[in-house]
Scaffold this motif. Structure first.
Motif, PDB file in Angstrom:
ATOM      1  N   THR A 185      68.331 -81.655  17.653  1.00  9.81           N
ATOM      2  CA  THR A 185      68.627 -80.224  17.225  1.00  9.81           C
ATOM      3  C   THR A 185      70.032 -79.675  17.216  1.00  9.81           C
ATOM      4  OG1 THR A 185      68.005 -79.733  19.559  1.00  9.81           O
ATOM      5  CG2 THR A 185      66.110 -79.686  17.910  1.00  9.81           C
ATOM      6  N   PRO A 186      70.734 -79.860  16.352  1.00  5.98           N
ATOM      7  CA  PRO A 186      72.098 -79.409  16.329  1.00  5.98           C
ATOM      8  C   PRO A 186      72.547 -78.047  16.483  1.00  5.98           C
ATOM      9  CG  PRO A 186      71.542 -79.855  14.007  1.00  5.98           C
ATOM     10  CD  PRO A 186      70.442 -80.394  14.920  1.00  5.98           C
ATOM     11  N   CYS A 187      73.589 -77.644  16.997  1.00  8.55           N
ATOM     12  CA  CYS A 187      73.716 -76.201  17.048  1.00  8.55           C
ATOM     13  C   CYS A 187      74.390 -75.850  15.769  1.00  8.55           C
ATOM     14  CB  CYS A 187      74.755 -76.419  18.271  1.00  8.55           C
ATOM     15  SG  CYS A 187      75.210 -74.247  18.381  1.00  8.55           S
ATOM     16  N   VAL A 188      73.774 -74.636  15.409  1.00  9.75           N
ATOM     17  CA  VAL A 188      74.372 -74.133  14.260  1.00  9.75           C
ATOM     18  C   VAL A 188      74.688 -72.741  14.186  1.00  9.75           C
ATOM     19  CG1 VAL A 188      73.153 -75.586  12.794  1.00  9.75           C
ATOM     20  CG2 VAL A 188      72.142 -73.473  13.338  1.00  9.75           C
ATOM     21  N   CYS A 189      75.320 -72.147  13.500  1.00 11.27           N
ATOM     22  CA  CYS A 189      76.088 -70.633  13.594  1.00 11.27           C
ATOM     23  C   CYS A 189      74.850 -69.825  12.690  1.00 11.27           C
ATOM     24  CB  CYS A 189      77.426 -70.353  13.387  1.00 11.27           C
ATOM     25  SG  CYS A 189      78.287 -71.240  14.512  1.00 11.27           S
ATOM     26  N   VAL A 190      74.374 -68.865  13.258  1.00  8.74           N
ATOM     27  CA  VAL A 190      73.722 -67.897  12.402  1.00  8.74           C
ATOM     28  C   VAL A 190      73.843 -66.552  12.117  1.00  8.74           C
ATOM     29  CG1 VAL A 190      70.943 -67.380  12.425  1.00  8.74           C
ATOM     30  CG2 VAL A 190      71.619 -69.423  13.283  1.00  8.74           C
ATOM     31  N   ARG A 191      73.706 -66.160  10.870  1.00  9.31           N
ATOM     32  CA  ARG A 191      74.308 -64.840  10.644  1.00  9.31           C
ATOM     33  C   ARG A 191      73.008 -63.895  11.216  1.00  9.31           C
ATOM     34  NH1 ARG A 191      73.052 -61.936   6.105  1.00  9.31           N
ATOM     35  NH2 ARG A 191      72.139 -63.798   5.073  1.00  9.31           N
ATOM     36  N   SER A 192      73.599 -62.851  11.925  1.00 11.40           N
ATOM     37  CA  SER A 192      72.832 -62.028  12.674  1.00 11.40           C
ATOM     38  C   SER A 192      72.594 -60.563  12.321  1.00 11.40           C
ATOM     39  CB  SER A 192      73.287 -61.674  14.422  1.00 11.40           C
ATOM     40  OG  SER A 192      74.639 -61.296  14.162  1.00 11.40           O
ATOM     41  N   SER A 193      72.902 -60.322  10.984  1.00 15.27           N
ATOM     42  CA  SER A 193      72.796 -58.945  10.359  1.00 15.27           C
ATOM     43  C   SER A 193      72.805 -59.162   8.881  1.00 15.27           C
ATOM     44  CB  SER A 193      74.040 -57.958  10.664  1.00 15.27           C
ATOM     45  OG  SER A 193      75.229 -58.665  10.132  1.00 15.27           O
ATOM     46  N   PRO A 217      76.178 -72.960   9.319  1.00 15.44           N
ATOM     47  CA  PRO A 217      77.528 -73.847   9.577  1.00 15.44           C
ATOM     48  C   PRO A 217      77.343 -74.193  11.082  1.00 15.44           C
ATOM     49  CG  PRO A 217      78.004 -71.675   8.660  1.00 15.44           C
ATOM     50  CD  PRO A 217      76.732 -71.696   9.202  1.00 15.44           C
ATOM     51  N   PRO A 218      77.848 -75.580  11.103  1.00 18.84           N
ATOM     52  CA  PRO A 218      77.758 -76.145  12.735  1.00 18.84           C
ATOM     53  C   PRO A 218      78.658 -75.311  13.706  1.00 18.84           C
ATOM     54  CG  PRO A 218      78.227 -77.769  10.922  1.00 18.84           C
ATOM     55  CD  PRO A 218      78.235 -76.536  10.167  1.00 18.84           C
ATOM     56  N   CYS A 219      78.076 -75.393  14.747  1.00 17.62           N
ATOM     57  CA  CYS A 219      79.178 -74.748  15.860  1.00 17.62           C
ATOM     58  C   CYS A 219      80.132 -75.290  16.494  1.00 17.62           C
ATOM     59  CB  CYS A 219      78.152 -74.385  17.204  1.00 17.62           C
ATOM     60  SG  CYS A 219      76.341 -73.553  17.033  1.00 17.62           S
ATOM     61  N   ASN A 220      81.470 -74.674  16.810  1.00 14.90           N
ATOM     62  CA  ASN A 220      82.317 -75.317  17.699  1.00 14.90           C
ATOM     63  C   ASN A 220      81.687 -75.893  18.905  1.00 14.90           C
ATOM     64  OD1 ASN A 220      84.387 -74.949  15.849  1.00 14.90           O
ATOM     65  ND2 ASN A 220      84.371 -72.824  16.535  1.00 14.90           N
ATOM     66  N   ARG A 274      79.934 -76.198  26.032  1.00 17.64           N
ATOM     67  CA  ARG A 274      80.214 -74.849  25.611  1.00 17.64           C
ATOM     68  C   ARG A 274      79.833 -74.919  23.799  1.00 17.64           C
ATOM     69  NH1 ARG A 274      84.211 -70.736  23.943  1.00 17.64           N
ATOM     70  NH2 ARG A 274      85.789 -72.592  23.936  1.00 17.64           N
ATOM     71  N   PHE A 275      79.201 -74.025  23.407  1.00 19.91           N
ATOM     72  CA  PHE A 275      79.001 -73.916  21.949  1.00 19.91           C
ATOM     73  C   PHE A 275      79.485 -72.548  21.729  1.00 19.91           C
ATOM     74  CE2 PHE A 275      75.504 -76.799  23.117  1.00 19.91           C
ATOM     75  CZ  PHE A 275      75.745 -77.749  22.213  1.00 19.91           C
ATOM     76  N   TRP A 276      80.227 -72.325  20.479  1.00 19.37           N
ATOM     77  CA  TRP A 276      80.633 -71.107  20.174  1.00 19.37           C
ATOM     78  C   TRP A 276      80.861 -70.947  18.650  1.00 19.37           C
ATOM     79  CZ3 TRP A 276      84.109 -74.531  21.699  1.00 19.37           C
ATOM     80  CH2 TRP A 276      85.536 -74.670  21.246  1.00 19.37           C
ATOM     81  N   CYS A 277      80.760 -69.673  17.916  1.00 20.69           N
ATOM     82  CA  CYS A 277      80.920 -69.529  16.727  1.00 20.69           C
ATOM     83  C   CYS A 277      82.145 -68.877  16.086  1.00 20.69           C
ATOM     84  CB  CYS A 277      79.490 -68.916  15.996  1.00 20.69           C
ATOM     85  SG  CYS A 277      78.153 -69.861  16.150  1.00 20.69           S
ATOM     86  N   SER A 278      82.859 -68.955  15.089  1.00 18.11           N
ATOM     87  CA  SER A 278      83.852 -68.292  14.780  1.00 18.11           C
ATOM     88  C   SER A 278      83.674 -68.157  13.106  1.00 18.11           C
ATOM     89  CB  SER A 278      85.085 -68.844  15.267  1.00 18.11           C
ATOM     90  OG  SER A 278      85.330 -70.260  14.359  1.00 18.11           O
ATOM     91  N   ARG A 279      84.598 -67.600  12.296  1.00 17.22           N
ATOM     92  CA  ARG A 279      84.535 -67.507  11.195  1.00 17.22           C
ATOM     93  C   ARG A 279      84.984 -68.655  10.338  1.00 17.22           C
ATOM     94  NH1 ARG A 279      85.954 -61.098   9.233  1.00 17.22           N
ATOM     95  NH2 ARG A 279      84.457 -60.389  10.651  1.00 17.22           N
ATOM     96  N   GLU A 280      85.221 -69.706  10.922  1.00 18.86           N
ATOM     97  CA  GLU A 280      85.647 -71.115  10.433  1.00 18.86           C
ATOM     98  C   GLU A 280      85.218 -72.095  11.288  1.00 18.86           C
ATOM     99  OE1 GLU A 280      89.783 -71.489   9.962  1.00 18.86           O
ATOM    100  OE2 GLU A 280      90.021 -69.764   8.580  1.00 18.86           O
ATOM    101  N   SER A 281      84.054 -72.022  12.145  1.00 18.17           N
ATOM    102  CA  SER A 281      83.517 -73.101  12.705  1.00 18.17           C
ATOM    103  C   SER A 281      82.600 -73.876  11.831  1.00 18.17           C
ATOM    104  CB  SER A 281      82.314 -72.593  13.763  1.00 18.17           C
ATOM    105  OG  SER A 281      81.331 -71.560  13.328  1.00 18.17           O
ATOM    106  N   GLY A 282      82.840 -75.195  11.978  1.00 17.99           N
ATOM    107  CA  GLY A 282      81.965 -76.376  11.241  1.00 17.99           C
ATOM    108  C   GLY A 282      82.909 -76.480   9.896  1.00 17.99           C
ATOM    109  N   GLY A 283      84.092 -75.962   9.581  1.00 13.31           N
ATOM    110  CA  GLY A 283      84.935 -76.074   8.678  1.00 13.31           C
ATOM    111  C   GLY A 283      84.246 -75.188   7.510  1.00 13.31           C
TER     112      GLY A 283
END
Length: 261
Positions: free
Chosen positions: A213-221, A171-174, A184-193
């Motif tokens: 190279t767009p910013c995306v949120c990546v699952r880390s576990s 998903p895209p970052c905020n 500032r880039f950041w991730c949340s449980r609803e970022s990128g809609g």
């Protein structure tokens, strides 16, 4: 003997009719669709003295009388009445040049718009029949032009499904920018809609053939994407995907990253 043969014939005919009726019921029999010419459809623009209010989309004709305030004379969409203006449903061009049924050159997104509108009319308005012309022949059979459009829409739906899947994985970052602090880039449980059960960490995503190279949120576990039941994994989610690049100066597992100006 003649009476016997007559009785036998009537019995056989009744049996055949019964069999035909059963076959029709099993096939979900529908009456033959009405076929309209372009000249006949033009009589259904909702003006006084005209027999009704119809429009066509991809050659399917719908009775839009219940939407008269939109499609009737003076309505915002009156230009659609009495014709097939398929292209305008995608382009938004309501001029005479845009209110046409040609769909050549439309993008996948525009074809999906037509698909969405067709679903809308099927769900909300009564189907009348088919328009003889670009999409249906004089017998009501689909033309090559219709088959080509349907194939293009199917391909657009596949591309959309692939895009949706990619957004679920990455998903895209905020993001926000200020002259004082930078970006500032950041991730949340609803970022990128994209609602999900995890927030993720920011990474750059390289896509072959794409610029930037767009910013995306990546699952880390957990296991990598597409391997939900795998027990052979490093509990790093998708962090090891070779398309990803970490932001310099940011902690590898930070949920936000600030890039100075």
């Amino acid at each position: 003997a003649l009476r016997c043969r007559g009785a036998m014939w009537r019995g056989a005919a009744a049996a055949l009719l019964g069999l035909a009726a059963a076959c029709l019921l099993r096939r979900g029999f529908e009456p033959r669709a009405r076929l309209l010419s372009a000249a006949e459809l033009r009589r259904y623009r909702g003006a006084p003295g005209e027999p009704g209010l119809y429009l066509a989309l991809l050659g399917r004709v719908f009775d839009v009388e219940r939407g008269r305030k939109h499609y009737g004379p003076g309505g915002a969409y009156s230009g659609f009445a009495g014709r097939d203006a398929t292209r305008a449903f995608a382009s938004g061009d309501f001029s005479p040049a845009g209110l046409v049924d040609t769909v050549s050159g439309l993008s996948p997104a525009e074809l999906l718009s037509i698909h969405s509108w067709l679903s809308f009319y099927r769900d909300n308005y009564k189907p009348v029949g088919k328009l003889v012309g670009r999409f249906y022949d004089e017998n009501g059979a689909p033309t090559e032009a219709l088959r080509e459009v349907e194939a293009a829409i199917e391909e657009a739906l596949k591309l959309q499904a692939e895009s949706d899947q990619k957004q679920q994985q990455f998903p895209p970052c905020n993001s926000e920018w200020s002259s004082a602090k930078g970006t500032r880039f950041w991730c949340s449980r609803e970022s990128g809609g994209v609602p999900r059960a995890w927030a993720g960490v920011p990474r750059r995503l390289h896509r072959p053939g794409s610029q930037g190279t767009p910013c995306v949120c990546v699952r880390s576990s957990g296991p990598p994407w597409g391997q939900p039941g795998s027990s052979q994994h490093r509990d790093r989610g998708d962090l090891d995907d070779p398309r990803l690049q970490q932001y310099e100066g940011c902690h590898p597992l930070a949920e936000q990253c600030v890039l100075p100006t």
